[in-house]
Write an enzyme that holds these catalytic residues in place. Sequence first.
Site, PDB file in Angstrom:
ATOM      1  N   HIS A  45      35.842  41.707  40.286  1.00  0.00           N
ATOM      2  CA  HIS A  45      37.276  41.492  40.095  1.00  0.00           C
ATOM      3  C   HIS A  45      37.601  41.594  38.616  1.00  0.00           C
ATOM      4  O   HIS A  45      36.771  41.338  37.757  1.00  0.00           O
ATOM      5  CB  HIS A  45      37.734  40.139  40.655  1.00  0.00           C
ATOM      6  CG  HIS A  45      37.019  38.950  40.111  1.00  0.00           C
ATOM      7  ND1 HIS A  45      35.717  38.620  40.467  1.00  0.00           N
ATOM      8  CD2 HIS A  45      37.412  38.001  39.237  1.00  0.00           C
ATOM      9  CE1 HIS A  45      35.357  37.511  39.830  1.00  0.00           C
ATOM     10  NE2 HIS A  45      36.369  37.118  39.073  1.00  0.00           N
ATOM     11  N   HIS A  64      40.411  40.306  35.839  1.00  0.00           N
ATOM     12  CA  HIS A  64      41.487  39.373  35.535  1.00  0.00           C
ATOM     13  C   HIS A  64      42.531  40.073  34.674  1.00  0.00           C
ATOM     14  O   HIS A  64      42.172  40.720  33.687  1.00  0.00           O
ATOM     15  CB  HIS A  64      40.969  38.183  34.714  1.00  0.00           C
ATOM     16  CG  HIS A  64      39.947  37.347  35.404  1.00  0.00           C
ATOM     17  ND1 HIS A  64      40.265  36.163  36.020  1.00  0.00           N
ATOM     18  CD2 HIS A  64      38.607  37.511  35.542  1.00  0.00           C
ATOM     19  CE1 HIS A  64      39.154  35.629  36.522  1.00  0.00           C
ATOM     20  NE2 HIS A  64      38.140  36.435  36.244  1.00  0.00           N
TER      21      HIS A  64
END
Length: 134
Positions: A98, A100
């Site tokens: 992922h 951010h």
Amino acid sequence: MSCIFCDIISKNREGHFIYEDDNHVVFLDKYPIDKGHVLVVPKYHYEKITDMPENKVGELFSKIPKIAKAIMTSTGAVAFSLAQNNGRAAKQIIPHVHVHIIPRYAEMGAVWTKRTIPSSEELDDLASTIKQNL
């Protein structure tokens, strides 16, 4: 072992989504560093970015400009930070790739360690606002 992000992607766990396509989702971080902090996540489970084919890494990062612009428009942020951690020693808490996107505000500075816990309703409202600006 169950993956929290896989559970969010499959809608078995609450997520405050602002974007979804065939291969990616973007949802608000439940414990944001700053208001509008989101995670850009591939739907397919890869633990580290080095596990991904290069073209999939490119696809993942290609989502960032549009999402970041919508967040800044929605929140009044003047800048944003990106973070992408790989492995426990790098402080990757959820072992699912992922990125951010952390909006930054002139009056607040860029602190990496503070976290807030907004309510589900606050996150729903913010997700709705950002979606309108995509």
